[in-house]
Design an enzyme around this catalytic site. Structure first.
Site, PDB file in Angstrom:
ATOM      1  N   CYS A  18       0.871  -1.187   0.000  1.00 58.62           N
ATOM      2  CA  CYS A  18       0.000   0.000   0.000  1.00 58.62           C
ATOM      3  C   CYS A  18       0.899   1.226   0.000  1.00 58.62           C
ATOM      4  O   CYS A  18       2.074   1.135  -0.372  1.00 58.62           O
ATOM      5  CB  CYS A  18      -0.982  -0.026   1.168  1.00 58.62           C
ATOM      6  SG  CYS A  18      -0.227  -0.038   2.813  1.00 58.62           S
ATOM      7  N   ASN A  21       2.325   1.362   4.301  1.00 66.34           N
ATOM      8  CA  ASN A  21       2.605   0.074   4.977  1.00 66.34           C
ATOM      9  C   ASN A  21       2.307   0.143   6.486  1.00 66.34           C
ATOM     10  O   ASN A  21       2.986  -0.484   7.291  1.00 66.34           O
ATOM     11  CB  ASN A  21       4.054  -0.379   4.729  1.00 66.34           C
ATOM     12  CG  ASN A  21       4.336  -1.823   5.155  1.00 66.34           C
ATOM     13  OD1 ASN A  21       5.456  -2.135   5.558  1.00 66.34           O
ATOM     14  ND2 ASN A  21       3.360  -2.697   5.099  1.00 66.34           N
ATOM     15  N   CYS A  23      -1.455   0.812   7.383  1.00 67.27           N
ATOM     16  CA  CYS A  23      -2.897   0.541   7.535  1.00 67.27           C
ATOM     17  C   CYS A  23      -3.348  -0.713   6.789  1.00 67.27           C
ATOM     18  O   CYS A  23      -3.732  -1.707   7.402  1.00 67.27           O
ATOM     19  CB  CYS A  23      -3.722   1.728   7.042  1.00 67.27           C
ATOM     20  SG  CYS A  23      -3.466   3.246   8.001  1.00 67.27           S
ATOM     21  N   ARG A  24      -3.325  -0.686   5.463  1.00 63.83           N
ATOM     22  CA  ARG A  24      -3.940  -1.754   4.668  1.00 63.83           C
ATOM     23  C   ARG A  24      -3.042  -2.975   4.484  1.00 63.83           C
ATOM     24  O   ARG A  24      -3.465  -4.112   4.778  1.00 63.83           O
ATOM     25  CB  ARG A  24      -4.352  -1.201   3.289  1.00 63.83           C
ATOM     26  CG  ARG A  24      -5.490  -0.209   3.370  1.00 63.83           C
ATOM     27  CD  ARG A  24      -5.653   0.554   2.064  1.00 63.83           C
ATOM     28  NE  ARG A  24      -4.502   1.444   1.823  1.00 63.83           N
ATOM     29  CZ  ARG A  24      -4.308   2.146   0.726  1.00 63.83           C
ATOM     30  NH1 ARG A  24      -5.193   2.050  -0.262  1.00 63.83           N
ATOM     31  NH2 ARG A  24      -3.256   2.938   0.599  1.00 63.83           N
ATOM     32  N   SER A  25      -1.818  -2.787   3.975  1.00 66.08           N
ATOM     33  CA  SER A  25      -1.004  -3.972   3.656  1.00 66.08           C
ATOM     34  C   SER A  25      -0.584  -4.776   4.894  1.00 66.08           C
ATOM     35  O   SER A  25      -0.444  -6.005   4.782  1.00 66.08           O
ATOM     36  CB  SER A  25       0.196  -3.620   2.763  1.00 66.08           C
ATOM     37  OG  SER A  25       1.023  -2.661   3.353  1.00 66.08           O
ATOM     38  N   ASP A 136      -8.477   3.654   1.526  1.00 70.03           N
ATOM     39  CA  ASP A 136      -7.466   4.002   2.514  1.00 70.03           C
ATOM     40  C   ASP A 136      -8.153   4.488   3.791  1.00 70.03           C
ATOM     41  O   ASP A 136      -8.830   5.515   3.772  1.00 70.03           O
ATOM     42  CB  ASP A 136      -6.568   5.097   1.930  1.00 70.03           C
ATOM     43  CG  ASP A 136      -5.341   5.325   2.779  1.00 70.03           C
ATOM     44  OD1 ASP A 136      -5.319   4.865   3.944  1.00 70.03           O
ATOM     45  OD2 ASP A 136      -4.402   5.962   2.280  1.00 70.03           O
TER      46      ASP A 136
HETATM   47  P1  4NP Z   1      -1.780   2.780   4.083  1.00 67.82           P
HETATM   48  O1  4NP Z   1      -2.398   4.154   4.654  1.00 67.82           O
HETATM   49  O2  4NP Z   1      -1.220   3.130   2.707  1.00 67.82           O
HETATM   50  O3  4NP Z   1      -2.926   1.863   4.018  1.00 67.82           O
HETATM   51  O4  4NP Z   1      -0.695   2.359   5.060  1.00 67.82           O
HETATM   52  C1  4NP Z   1      -1.689   5.361   4.729  1.00 67.82           C
HETATM   53  C2  4NP Z   1      -0.766   5.543   5.721  1.00 67.82           C
HETATM   54  C3  4NP Z   1      -0.093   6.734   5.815  1.00 67.82           C
HETATM   55  C4  4NP Z   1      -0.332   7.739   4.909  1.00 67.82           C
HETATM   56  C5  4NP Z   1      -1.262   7.553   3.904  1.00 67.82           C
HETATM   57  C6  4NP Z   1      -1.932   6.357   3.812  1.00 67.82           C
HETATM   58  N1  4NP Z   1       0.336   8.971   5.028  1.00 67.82           N
HETATM   59  O5  4NP Z   1       0.022   9.892   4.235  1.00 67.82           O
HETATM   60  O6  4NP Z   1       1.219   9.126   5.869  1.00 67.82           O
END
Ligand code: 4NP
Length: 170
Positions: A18, A21, A23-25, A136
């Site tokens: 994602c 790294n 939240c989702r992955s 997200d």
């Molecule tokens: P992820 O979510 O891609 O599912 O881990 C996010 C985590 C952090 C950020 C964006 C999305 N960020 O902008 O820091």
């Protein structure tokens, strides 16, 4: 993109990707690992996750992802975020993006250096409903994390069943 054949002489290597790294992955990694374990297939897979961005490298998964996993009896708290490396494109057999922005970023990397890994969006290979991007949940409420959990639980289970079923018929 079709699923690559499962390796027979070594574990098949799967990387979930994602943006951050956190939240989702990490949830996809934890859930796919649990499905693999429930089928007794741990020896058959190496499973990891990474982010296209490196801002959260070294961090544990997001509080919301840890909490939703815990509510469902899954512990992902020992994971540590890392950024995707060019070497991952050689080391992994299948790289599964959480959304099409992640897919584009991975494909750009692959253009810089064509490599072994097949790259696809998880929900294109194993759709659960009409959605083809895992939304997200960063900055969203618990319900958003629950939604992502449900989507990833069903999709990773379907992916494994299809993959194992396909190999049985090859
Ligand atoms: P992820 O979510 O891609 O599912 O881990 C996010 C985590 C952090 C950020 C964006 C999305 N960020 O902008 O820091």
């Amino acid at each position: 993109m079709h699923l690559p054949p499962l390796a027979t002489d070594r574990p098949t290597r799967v990387l979930f990707v994602c943006l951050g790294n956190i939240c989702r992955s990490p949830l996809a990694e934890g859930l796919f690992k649990r499905h693999v374990t429930q089928k007794g297939l741990e020896q058959g897979f190496v499973i990891d996750s990474a982010g296209t961005g490196g801002w959260h490298a070294g961090e544990a998964p997001h509080r919301g992802s840890r909490a939703v996993a815990r509510r469902h009896g899954l512990d992902i708290s020992d994971q540590q975020a890392r950024q995707v490396r060019l070497a991952d494109l050689e080391a992994f057999d299948l790289i599964l993006a959480m959304d099409h922005r992640n897919l584009n970023d991975l494909q750009a990397l692959q253009q810089a250096r064509p490599a072994h890994a097949k790259i696809a969006c998880l929900l294109d290979l194993a759709p659960v409903d009409h959605r083809r991007d895992v939304p997200d949940p960063y900055g969203q409420d618990d319900e958003a994390f629950e939604d992502v959990y449900r989507l990833l639980d069903l999709s990773t289970q379907q992916l494994l069943e299809e993959w194992v079923g396909l190999s049985a018929h090859r």
